[in-house]
Write a protein that holds these residues in place. Structure first.
Motif, short mmCIF file in Angstrom:
data_model
loop_
_atom_site.label_atom_id
_atom_site.label_comp_id
_atom_site.label_asym_id
_atom_site.label_seq_id
_atom_site.Cartn_x
_atom_site.Cartn_y
_atom_site.Cartn_z
N LEU A 52 0.98 -1.18 0.00
CA LEU A 52 -0.12 0.01 0.02
C LEU A 52 1.11 1.32 -0.09
O LEU A 52 0.93 1.99 -0.69
N LYS A 116 -3.09 5.88 5.48
CA LYS A 116 -4.48 5.93 4.56
C LYS A 116 -4.41 6.97 3.58
O LYS A 116 -4.59 8.26 3.68
N THR A 118 -5.30 8.89 0.10
CA THR A 118 -6.54 9.18 -0.56
C THR A 118 -6.58 8.83 -1.91
O THR A 118 -5.70 8.41 -2.43
N PRO A 119 -7.80 8.48 -2.46
CA PRO A 119 -7.85 7.93 -3.74
C PRO A 119 -7.04 9.22 -4.84
O PRO A 119 -6.41 8.40 -5.74
N ILE A 122 -3.41 8.15 -4.45
CA ILE A 122 -3.13 6.66 -5.32
C ILE A 122 -3.04 6.83 -6.72
O ILE A 122 -2.07 6.53 -7.35
N ARG A 126 0.23 6.53 -9.50
CA ARG A 126 -0.02 5.29 -10.29
C ARG A 126 1.09 5.35 -11.50
O ARG A 126 1.38 4.24 -12.01
N ARG A 147 -6.45 -4.93 -0.82
CA ARG A 147 -7.57 -4.40 -1.88
C ARG A 147 -7.11 -3.23 -2.82
O ARG A 147 -7.16 -2.95 -4.05
N ILE A 148 -6.37 -2.16 -1.90
CA ILE A 148 -5.97 -0.98 -2.60
C ILE A 148 -4.95 -1.39 -3.64
O ILE A 148 -4.71 -0.89 -5.01
N GLU A 151 -6.47 -3.07 -6.85
CA GLU A 151 -7.09 -2.34 -7.43
C GLU A 151 -6.17 -1.21 -8.60
O GLU A 151 -6.54 -1.18 -9.44
N SER A 152 -5.02 -0.68 -7.61
CA SER A 152 -4.34 0.07 -8.47
C SER A 152 -3.67 -0.76 -9.55
O SER A 152 -3.22 -0.34 -10.69
N GLN A 161 -12.27 -4.01 -12.59
CA GLN A 161 -12.16 -4.69 -11.36
C GLN A 161 -13.24 -5.50 -11.12
O GLN A 161 -13.27 -6.77 -10.81
#
Length: 220
Positions: A52, A116, A118-119, A122, A126, A147-148, A151-152, A161
């Motif tokens: 993460l 944590k 944030t979207p 992320i 990327r 999961r993060i 998904e990335s 997804q």
């Protein structure tokens, strides 16, 4: 030929919140790494482990993924059991640890407050993950921790997804892309709550071994 990789600069400005947190930590801990944590492992690795983000007093302190926090105490021995590390992990940069056929990176390279991101953060990071995924050989395997990360990686590969949901222990074999193995993150929280156990981690390590013995993923 492997794809070229890019890496964030030490003072990467992409995420204002992470920049502010980095500056706060630099003021408090002058001897910590306190910068985007680089990937670790050989450039021609067939396995890419994606976490993460760095932990504040772990990788953000040491400058090596999963070094200095609990997650590495679980992850690195599992890689060693699969023949992907030399069993020298002691949570220090001078412990002599070497990866063998594996490389480790994070979906987000800078430490986020409360672990944590944030979207938006992320997404901002990327490009660097995409370069790592693109550099995998045709028979490469990605291990997504959580999961993060899962998904990335899917977004890096341009995959939906809905077709490849996160399921612990699942091996996804998208045509024309690296195989993707899912696992719960090796965090202290997951281990303490029993969501993830050592037996489950060992099972994932065996799955990695099986997938790496294959000549290529389906569709290649």
């Amino acid at each position: 030929m492997l794809a070229e990789r890019s890496a964030p600069p030490p003072d990467c400005p992409r995420c204002p919140r992470l920049v502010a947190y980095r500056q706060t930590l630099r003021a408090l801990h002058h001897d910590w790494f306190n910068a985007p944590v680089p990937s670790f492992g050989p450039s021609d690795a067939r396995l890419l482990v994606v976490g993460l983000a760095p932990g504040a007093s772990g990788a953000n302190r040491t400058g090596r993924p999963f070094t200095g926090d609990y997650a590495g105490v679980v992850l690195y021995p599992a890689l060693a059991s699969a023949g992907l590390a030399n069993e020298r992990f002691d949570a220090r940069l001078d412990d002599g640890l070497e990866l063998q056929g594996a490389r480790i990176t994070n979906a987000v390279r800078c430490v986020p407050p409360a672990n944590k991101p944030t979207p938006e953060e992320i997404r901002n990071c990327r490009d660097y993950l995409r370069d790592e995924v693109s550099a995998l050989p045709a028979d490469g395997v990605v291990l997504a921790l959580g999961r993060i990360a899962h998904e990335s990686v899917l977004k890096c590969l341009g995959l939906k997804q809905a077709l490849y949901p996160f399921v612990h222990g699942q091996v996804h074999r998208p045509p024309g892309a690296p195989r993707l193995i899912d696992t719960y993150h090796t965090s202290r929280y997951n281990m303490n709550t029993g969501r993830l156990t050592l037996a489950m981690v060992q099972a994932v390590a065996r799955t990695i071994q099986v997938e790496l013995t294959r000549q290529g993923s389906d569709g290649h």
